[in-house]
Structures are given as C-alpha cells and as structure tokens.
Design an enzyme around this catalytic site. Structure first.
Site: not given
Lengths: 212, 212
Positions: A152, A97, A150, A100, A116
């Site tokens: 997801d 969660m 960015g 990075l 995801h």
C-alpha cells in the site's frame, strides 16, 4: 489524449466482486478508457467469479500455491503467463488479498493499480476500515495507487474522502467507503489510461485536466 | 447542553497567530463556547503576541528553558502556575511548537486541545503539510485532537478534508489547509465545551448534535 491503443485490462479479485462490478459497469458505459478482457481469482467460488461470468468476461482461477498472503513464486509466473496469453497491458487489483512481488510487478512495470479503503498513508494493510474506526478517525476514505513492492505504498493516483458520521456504525461507514470506491476506481483507471502524467519523486503530476 | 460555567481558555502559541486570530474572532462573535483570557507564548516578538495585544487579551511570555522542542521541567511548572493564576480550565495549542509532558497535561486532564495540519494519523510531527505534499497525497486536511503524552496521538475531536488540486503549489495547498484550520478549530472548541461526549477506547463519541 487517448492511449495509442485501447487498453486490455485484467482484474484480480478475491472477494465479493463489488469493485469488479463497478469497473465492468464503467467498461460497458464506455467510461473506463479500456476493456476488461480477463478476471483472475485466487478463490474459486468467490463472488467476483460469478460477476465475471454474468458479464461474459473470461475468468480463470490459476493455482496460487500454498501461501495465504502471496502467490508462490512458480504461481506468480503462471499468473503472468495467463495475463500475457490474453495480451493484457494493465492490471487492476480489486480486493485481491495477496501481495505481488518483483517478478509479477516487473512484468507490468507501472501498470498495476490497487484500490485501498483508507486515505493512505493512514491505515495501510488489512482491515483498513476497522483500523480507522478503532482509531476514531473523523475523515477516512479510499485511495487508488500504483502498486510497488511496498504494501500500500505506491504513488497515489486519486483519493476520495469519506466522513465518519456521529450516528455511523462500522457497517454504515464501510458501506459508504465501498460506495466511494466504486465511484473512484473507474474514474482513476480512466485517468490513468487517458491522461498524461509524470512522477516527481512519488508524486503523480497530472499534465492534462480530467475528462468532463 | 452548556458547560456548568463559562470556560476560561488559554491559547499557547509560537507563531504568526493566525489560529489565535480565528479563535479570538469566534470568541468575539460569541461562537467559541468560552472566553480566551490568556495567551502564553514561548517566543517573545512572535505574531501571536501582537494579535493578543490588539484584541486586549492578557499575554505573557514565561521562560521556556533551554530546550528547543519542549518546556524545561521547571518552566513547565511555571507555565502551569500562570494558567492557574488566570483560573484557566482549557488550553488550546495553536501553532505551539513544544511538546507538553505529564506534569502539564496532568494539571489539565483531558482539557488540552491541539490543531494539526494533516488528517492524523497521517503525517504527524513537524512539517506535516510538506510531508503530505512530498508524499503525493491527494486528500489531506487538518485535525483537532485532545493532547496526550504521544506526539499528535490523542483522541480526534474533528477533522476537515482538503483536496490537493492539480494546479496547487505547496504554498497554495498550505493556504487552503490554514483556512480549513481557521474554520475547524473554533468549531471543535465550541463542540468540546458545549456538546457532551464520551471516550470509547480512543474514539470520541458525541452524544448530542452540533449547534446549528
């Protein structure tokens, strides 16, 4: 079409560990294309840690620093060190969660995968299943993608569709999406490790068919 | 669970008319839940007009005004008049390339349906198939939704998933999405006309099962 050497995988997890379990099952069955050699978690006591211990996988819980949604920069370096100490080449985010950033991603360029629980680019970010439910989507699913800076947003390796049924509750829908994740993530990891592909823009072009 | 009277449908189209053909086929087979009594087009000479004529459906091409992506306000009133003159109660947008605004939508509240070639909310707006292709989506599809003032934003009635195959070109993908549209749109129209549902927020809750 196998990689030059067997991949050494690390799983980063924050939650119950159900995706870790699915990956470890695939590893044990010889169907992951690599071996999970390390689990790192930012949440001491989370379910993923118990699962790693049950499976005899090395597990560490390095300090994540004082932020809630990312690793503190010093912590990020420490996490990279731990991964390098175990000679890890590929990182799997399984319900991890924290976002990075470049120092971590640059240490494993193009070798960090995330799962995801939506058909990206729909419903990025947190609470994707709830977002899809509230939106009234009739088809949702899950996505395995390469991780970029960015959220997801990285190139999509594989997706799996899950219909929303007339008699679904948000909970029954979530259960089916999680089941789809547990099937998709090991399959995508194996493809990533064994099948040649190239990127064209942000499109992933698989250059060989999937193993039967 | 049929409507109190047989619905009188109008199809608005700007293009080749392949969705109109699928709707007219379902109508002829008694599987649409209503009858197409009028086709309106903003493009004299488009394929949809030929198809309407072939099928013996009344077709008119009222002036759309000087804008390219919407009906001019005076034109919008004229279009509503044409629909009312034919006692139309439900409007189907089948490749209609203009945005409808409040005066039109308020004349047929909750009775305007659109089909869009993506799994909304992913890839709204124009060139949805190209958007999905460029993005590297591995699952895309089509959506039938109620039309509201926002572009491609209304409550979703039905969706259909279409996988992107390893050996797809953008053209082969588009062909499969169009085939999925031709199956989905008549099915969604029939459900809309025959199955009771209610809206909860923007979720469509179907209150009876689909006809076999």
């Amino acid at each position: 079409m196998t990689s030059p050497r067997s991949s050494r995988l690390a799983v980063l997890a924050s939650g119950h560990g159900s995706n870790l379990r699915a990956l470890a099952d695939a590893d044990r069955a010889g169907e992951l294309g690599g071996s999970i050699v390390l689990v790192l978690s930012d949440r001491p006591g989370c379910g993923a840690i118990s699962i790693a211990r049950e499976r005899g996988i090395a597990v560490e819980t390095p300090d994540a620093g004082c932020f809630r949604t990312r690793l503190e920069p010093a912590a990020e370096s420490e996490w990279v060190e731990r991964l390098r100490a175990h000679d890890v080449d590929t990182i799997l985010l399984a319900g991890f969660m924290r976002i990075l950033h470049a120092p971590f991603l640059d240490a494993f360029p193009g070798r960090v995968l995330n799962i995801h629980p939506s058909l990206l680019p729909a419903f990025p970010g947190v609470d994707a299943i709830h977002q899809a439910w509230r939106h009234g989507a009739r088809i949702t699913g899950c996505t395995v993608h390469l991780v970029t800076a960015g959220i997801d947003e990285g190139p999509i390796l594989m997706q799996s569709a899950v219909p929303v049924l007339d008699d679904d509750s948000e909970e029954t829908l979530a259960a089916r999406i999680h089941a789809a994740e547990h099937a998709l993530f090991p399959r995508a990891v194996r493809a990533f490790l064994e099948r040649p592909f190239r990127l064209e823009g942000r499109r992933v072009l698989w250059l060989a068919p999937e193993a039967p």
